[in-house]
Enzyme design. Structure first.
Site, PDB file in Angstrom:
ATOM      1  N   LYS A  82       0.821  -1.229   0.000  1.00 60.10           N
ATOM      2  CA  LYS A  82       0.000   0.000   0.000  1.00 60.10           C
ATOM      3  C   LYS A  82       0.857   1.282   0.000  1.00 60.10           C
ATOM      4  O   LYS A  82       0.478   2.277  -0.597  1.00 60.10           O
ATOM      5  CB  LYS A  82      -0.965  -0.005   1.187  1.00 60.10           C
ATOM      6  CG  LYS A  82      -2.010  -1.118   1.068  1.00 60.10           C
ATOM      7  CD  LYS A  82      -2.971  -1.082   2.235  1.00 60.10           C
ATOM      8  CE  LYS A  82      -3.958  -2.247   2.132  1.00 60.10           C
ATOM      9  NZ  LYS A  82      -4.968  -2.211   3.199  1.00 60.10           N
ATOM     10  N   ASP A 118     -11.067   2.367   2.428  1.00 59.10           N
ATOM     11  CA  ASP A 118     -11.448   1.720   3.698  1.00 59.10           C
ATOM     12  C   ASP A 118     -12.342   2.618   4.565  1.00 59.10           C
ATOM     13  O   ASP A 118     -13.340   2.152   5.122  1.00 59.10           O
ATOM     14  CB  ASP A 118     -10.195   1.346   4.504  1.00 59.10           C
ATOM     15  CG  ASP A 118      -9.550   0.059   3.999  1.00 59.10           C
ATOM     16  OD1 ASP A 118     -10.227  -0.717   3.307  1.00 59.10           O
ATOM     17  OD2 ASP A 118      -8.360  -0.153   4.302  1.00 59.10           O
TER      18      ASP A 118
HETATM   19  P1  NAP Z   1      -1.955  -3.377  11.146  1.00 59.81           P
HETATM   20  O1  NAP Z   1      -1.652  -2.131  10.423  1.00 59.81           O
HETATM   21  O2  NAP Z   1      -0.885  -4.390  11.363  1.00 59.81           O
HETATM   22  O3  NAP Z   1      -2.541  -2.943  12.593  1.00 59.81           O
HETATM   23  C1  NAP Z   1      -2.798  -3.897  13.601  1.00 59.81           C
HETATM   24  C2  NAP Z   1      -3.432  -3.214  14.813  1.00 59.81           C
HETATM   25  O4  NAP Z   1      -3.765  -4.222  15.778  1.00 59.81           O
HETATM   26  C3  NAP Z   1      -2.508  -2.217  15.522  1.00 59.81           C
HETATM   27  O5  NAP Z   1      -3.291  -1.207  16.087  1.00 59.81           O
HETATM   28  C4  NAP Z   1      -1.874  -3.097  16.611  1.00 59.81           C
HETATM   29  O6  NAP Z   1      -1.420  -2.363  17.731  1.00 59.81           O
HETATM   30  C5  NAP Z   1      -3.058  -3.941  17.003  1.00 59.81           C
HETATM   31  N1  NAP Z   1      -2.667  -5.217  17.609  1.00 59.81           N
HETATM   32  C6  NAP Z   1      -2.171  -6.301  16.963  1.00 59.81           C
HETATM   33  N2  NAP Z   1      -1.924  -7.286  17.850  1.00 59.81           N
HETATM   34  C7  NAP Z   1      -2.266  -6.797  19.081  1.00 59.81           C
HETATM   35  C8  NAP Z   1      -2.239  -7.337  20.393  1.00 59.81           C
HETATM   36  N3  NAP Z   1      -1.802  -8.582  20.648  1.00 59.81           N
HETATM   37  N4  NAP Z   1      -2.657  -6.557  21.417  1.00 59.81           N
HETATM   38  C9  NAP Z   1      -3.116  -5.299  21.182  1.00 59.81           C
HETATM   39  N5  NAP Z   1      -3.161  -4.721  19.958  1.00 59.81           N
HETATM   40  C10 NAP Z   1      -2.739  -5.475  18.920  1.00 59.81           C
HETATM   41  O7  NAP Z   1      -3.157  -4.181  10.477  1.00 59.81           O
HETATM   42  P2  NAP Z   1      -4.338  -3.585   9.564  1.00 59.81           P
HETATM   43  O8  NAP Z   1      -3.947  -3.647   8.147  1.00 59.81           O
HETATM   44  O9  NAP Z   1      -4.786  -2.300  10.151  1.00 59.81           O
HETATM   45  O10 NAP Z   1      -5.460  -4.707   9.774  1.00 59.81           O
HETATM   46  C11 NAP Z   1      -6.131  -4.830  11.029  1.00 59.81           C
HETATM   47  C12 NAP Z   1      -7.316  -5.784  10.869  1.00 59.81           C
HETATM   48  O11 NAP Z   1      -8.278  -5.164  10.016  1.00 59.81           O
HETATM   49  C13 NAP Z   1      -6.956  -7.116  10.193  1.00 59.81           C
HETATM   50  O12 NAP Z   1      -7.693  -8.130  10.848  1.00 59.81           O
HETATM   51  C14 NAP Z   1      -7.458  -6.930   8.771  1.00 59.81           C
HETATM   52  O13 NAP Z   1      -7.799  -8.163   8.156  1.00 59.81           O
HETATM   53  C15 NAP Z   1      -8.690  -6.086   9.031  1.00 59.81           C
HETATM   54  N6  NAP Z   1      -9.158  -5.295   7.877  1.00 59.81           N
HETATM   55  C16 NAP Z   1     -10.435  -5.479   7.484  1.00 59.81           C
HETATM   56  C17 NAP Z   1     -10.939  -4.727   6.432  1.00 59.81           C
HETATM   57  C18 NAP Z   1     -12.347  -4.944   5.997  1.00 59.81           C
HETATM   58  O14 NAP Z   1     -12.687  -4.480   4.893  1.00 59.81           O
HETATM   59  N7  NAP Z   1     -13.186  -5.564   6.784  1.00 59.81           N
HETATM   60  C19 NAP Z   1     -10.128  -3.782   5.771  1.00 59.81           C
HETATM   61  C20 NAP Z   1      -8.816  -3.606   6.226  1.00 59.81           C
HETATM   62  C21 NAP Z   1      -8.344  -4.374   7.288  1.00 59.81           C
HETATM   63  P3  NAP Z   1       0.083  -1.726  17.742  1.00 59.81           P
HETATM   64  O15 NAP Z   1      -0.007  -0.486  16.895  1.00 59.81           O
HETATM   65  O16 NAP Z   1       0.352  -1.438  19.166  1.00 59.81           O
HETATM   66  O17 NAP Z   1       0.995  -2.760  17.151  1.00 59.81           O
END
Ligand code: NAP
Length: 292
Positions: A82, A118
């Site tokens: 991205k 998004d």
């Molecule tokens: P990302 O950039 O890696 O962000 C992950 C987030 O989760 C961060 O805020 C991280 O906190 C937190 N996190 C991860 N493990 C954790 C833990 N053990 N304890 C507390 N916080 C934790 O990922 P992303 O791309 O934003 O994706 C996040 C989710 O959204 C995924 O499940 C993805 O599949 C989903 N998603 C869905 C859609 C949809 O259309 N439905 C679209 C986009 C994404 P830190 O910052 O502290 O690491």
């Protein structure tokens, strides 16, 4: 049609006749975007296909050039491309400029346009699942410092929420996010993900959005302390696989109205589709296509 195309296939022009849209990722075989978009294209009688392309990091610029040369309208971009995709664009939407990443690319007049769908996809999802207007709402975003969480939080801010609670394990990320938000009527609160901090604010919240990646694994912890949730809360989990996460289950048991992230996936896709084709897809059909 092949499951996954590679950069060499594009170099050799070895893509199906009619291929005009794609998703780029590494890996990309898991992506549900092809079946979702193909169903919408077919239903509108648009004779084109949507393919998956596995692109190694560092190759996005070349791939965008190849796709444009092959007559593609654009593509979706998923992990880990991205940021690299954004850097290849000639024209960026305001959201992409603010977020620093693009998930939708379209080609027009020899230029590459970058968008992020998004945030607007989430807004449509909340309207559809909860019939809820976000202007004036009080919303808690868990994982607000992650990629999806940041896009969602910025969109909620521009929708005019009354109070926006930005929670993240790494608090510095949400402090930075708040510092970049323009002044508006929205009161932005920053917090960590500890139970005491969440419990202190949850009574004043209408909608909770889980934008962390927690919930995809069976043994994942819940993304927040759920003791304060009740029938006055709506809980939206951006995770859609599994369809009912442990967080949704726990919130539902306490009387909250719950929904998963499938609607966001479909609506962010629908907005990409509108950008490429100028046509409005059938989102019900897209949803059924993803569910298989
Ligand atoms: P990302 O950039 O890696 O962000 C992950 C987030 O989760 C961060 O805020 C991280 O906190 C937190 N996190 C991860 N493990 C954790 C833990 N053990 N304890 C507390 N916080 C934790 O990922 P992303 O791309 O934003 O994706 C996040 C989710 O959204 C995924 O499940 C993805 O599949 C989903 N998603 C869905 C859609 C949809 O259309 N439905 C679209 C986009 C994404 P830190 O910052 O502290 O690491």
């Amino acid at each position: 049609m092949m499951e996954v195309y590679r950069v060499d296939d594009l170099r050799g022009g070895l893509v199906p006749e009619g291929a005009r849209l794609a998703v780029l990722g590494y890996p990309v075989s898991h992506s549900a975007s092809p079946q979702m978009h193909q169903a919408a294209l077919d239903a509108l009688g648009l004779e084109m296909s949507y393919i998956r392309v596995e692109v190694e990091p560092g190759c996005v610029r070349e791939v965008l050039g190849l796709l444009e040369g092959l007559g593609f309208l654009g593509c979706n971009v998923t992990i880990p491309h991205k940021l690299e995709a954004m850097e290849c664009c000639d024209v960026l939407s305001d959201a992409v400029r603010a977020l620093g990443v693009a998930n939708t690319i379209h080609f027009r007049g020899g230029e590459i346009f970058g968008d992020s769908t998004d945030g607007p996809g989430l807004v449509r999802a909340i309207e559809e699942d909860f019939g809820m207007v976000l202007e004036g709402a009080r919303v808690l975003v868990l994982g607000a410092g992650g990629g999806a969480g940041k896009a969602i939080s910025m969109q909620l801010h521009s929708e005019g929420c009354a109070d926006l609670y930005l929670s993240n394990r790494t608090v510095s990320k949400v402090e930075e996010l708040r510092a970049g938000l323009p002044d508006s009527g929205t009161v932005v609160h920053v917090l960590g993900n500890d139970a005491a901090g969440i419990d202190a604010v949850i009574g004043g919240v209408d909608l909770v959005i889980n934008a962390t990646s927690m919930g995809m694994g069976d043994d994942d912890d819940l993304p927040m302390s759920v003791g304060g949730l009740g029938s006055g809360h709506r809980v939206y989990d951006v995770v859609y696989s599994p369809p009912v996460t442990r967080f949704m289950e726990a919130a539902g048991e306490r009387g909250a109205e719950v929904a998963n992230g499938l609607s966001m996936l479909v609506h962010q896709g629908a907005i990409s589709f509108e950008l490429w084709t100028g046509r409005e897809p059938d989102t019900g059909l897209m949803r059924r296509a993803v569910m298989g």
